[in-house]
Design an enzyme around this catalytic site. Structure first.
Site, mmCIF file in Angstrom:
data_model
loop_
_atom_site.group_PDB
_atom_site.id
_atom_site.type_symbol
_atom_site.label_atom_id
_atom_site.label_comp_id
_atom_site.label_asym_id
_atom_site.label_seq_id
_atom_site.Cartn_x
_atom_site.Cartn_y
_atom_site.Cartn_z
ATOM 1 N N ASP A 251 0.827 -1.209 0.000
ATOM 2 C CA ASP A 251 0.000 0.000 0.000
ATOM 3 C C ASP A 251 0.863 1.261 0.000
ATOM 4 O OD1 ASP A 251 -2.410 1.381 -0.077
ATOM 5 O OD2 ASP A 251 -2.596 1.474 2.113
ATOM 6 N N LYS B 48 1.916 4.710 -1.116
ATOM 7 C CA LYS B 48 1.241 5.864 -1.702
ATOM 8 C C LYS B 48 1.712 7.110 -0.959
ATOM 9 C CE LYS B 48 -2.780 5.039 1.311
ATOM 10 N NZ LYS B 48 -4.242 4.826 1.340
ATOM 11 N N ASN C 154 1.124 7.688 2.787
ATOM 12 C CA ASN C 154 1.877 6.855 3.723
ATOM 13 C C ASN C 154 3.353 7.228 3.774
ATOM 14 O OD1 ASN C 154 -0.383 5.433 4.485
ATOM 15 N ND2 ASN C 154 -0.049 3.758 3.052
ATOM 16 N N ASP D 109 2.461 2.836 7.872
ATOM 17 C CA ASP D 109 1.228 2.082 7.609
ATOM 18 C C ASP D 109 1.489 0.724 6.971
ATOM 19 O OD1 ASP D 109 -1.307 1.166 7.255
ATOM 20 O OD2 ASP D 109 -2.084 2.989 6.325
ATOM 21 N N THR E 207 -4.499 0.722 -2.872
ATOM 22 C CA THR E 207 -5.283 1.929 -3.102
ATOM 23 C C THR E 207 -5.467 2.144 -4.597
ATOM 24 O OG1 THR E 207 -4.458 2.940 -1.069
ATOM 25 C CG2 THR E 207 -5.377 4.423 -2.719
#
Length: 286
Positions: free
Chosen positions: A72, A74, A77, A93, A112
């Protein structure tokens, strides 16, 4: 998290457990989010973006060497360690991260929308290469201020990603070096087997050499970030069932589009239980 010790990854310091709660004491990171800091800058260049991506690549290579896939990555984060001008970037995260081993195959579609790799959307078994794709997307955004894939309709967005369809649009990319574009192309490669690994990306001239330009691109990039990411604060969740339905339509080659589903509360998104990696579920979080 207890095993991870890297200067660019938020660390887990202590764990305390009571009869009703589990307390995770995380490293204090107070420098703010990546986009906010870029907007606040008055001067921002390709070299700045290159240095940021280098830190991310180094940290993710460390994770991959340990057999950990973040899943994840992105901008939301990516946090600055402190308010210092030269503060390092930190990856946070790990709620969707997974340890990659020979006994299990990663197949849960999670991540995401906009940052997820094509093989994840295709609901195929995938590897740590999904993180490299996400880093490519982040690098793209850092150089222009808008995402490579975007559509208000989820099915069309996923179709773009599945085909790896993106452009270096004029005038936003006119002043960006060919080296930067080449770097992104190698990370946002549709085939995960030929996609750059973190180690290969770290050796690219845009990272390891001196091909990143020093021209100020702050005005254009910050304006696009403000324009394109204003909704990211409130658009917190996607209807996972609707996404599965969209993906099945895409796989069947159907162009039919149903009514837009009502977005659920951000607290209704399903998170997999420890050890769960069910291939028939599609989870997206923003």
């Amino acid at each position: 998290m207890e095993e991870i010790k890297h200067g660019n990854i938020v660390s887990l310091e202590e764990i305390f457990e009571s009869k009703s709660h589990l307390y995770l004491v995380m490293q204090l990171v107070s420098g703010g989010e990546l986009f906010d800091r870029i907007i606040e800058k008055g001067f921002y260049t390709e070299k700045d973006a290159s240095k940021l991506i280098q830190q991310i690549l180094d940290a993710v290579k460390y994770l991959h060497d340990m057999g950990i896939v973040h899943r994840d990555l992105k901008p939301e984060n990516l946090l600055y360690y402190s308010m210092d001008e030269d503060s390092k970037i930190m990856i946070s995260d790990f709620g969707l991260s997974k340890i990659e081993d020979s006994a299990s195959v990663m197949s849960t579609a999670c991540g995401t929308p906009g940052y997820v790799a094509p093989e994840v959307l295709a609901q195929k078994p995938y590897s740590k290469a999904v993180d490299c794709w996400s880093i490519g997307v982040i690098a793209y955004i850092l150089l222009c201020g808008y995402p490579p894939f975007y559509d208000d309709n989820d099915a069309k967005l996923f179709e773009q990603i599945l085909k790896a369809e993106y452009e270096f649009d004029s005038p936003y990319w006119d002043d960006i070096s060919d080296s930067a574009k080449d770097f992104i192309v190698h990370l946002m490669e549709k085939d995960p087997n030929t996609r750059f690994t973190c180690e290969q990306a770290l050796q690219h001239p845009w990272i390891a050499g001196d091909t990143a330009l020093d021209k100020n691109i702050h005005e254009s990039v910050s304006a696009q970030i403000k324009k394109n990411f204003a909704k990211s604060k409130w658009k917190q969740a996607f209807n996972a069932t609707a996404v599965v339905r969209h993906m099945r339509r895409l796989q069947l080659g159907s162009s039919h589009e149903g009514p837009n589903p009502t977005l659920p509360s951000p607290f209704q998104t399903h998170l997999p239980m420890p050890g769960e990696d069910a291939g028939d579920e599609l989870l997206f979080v923003c």
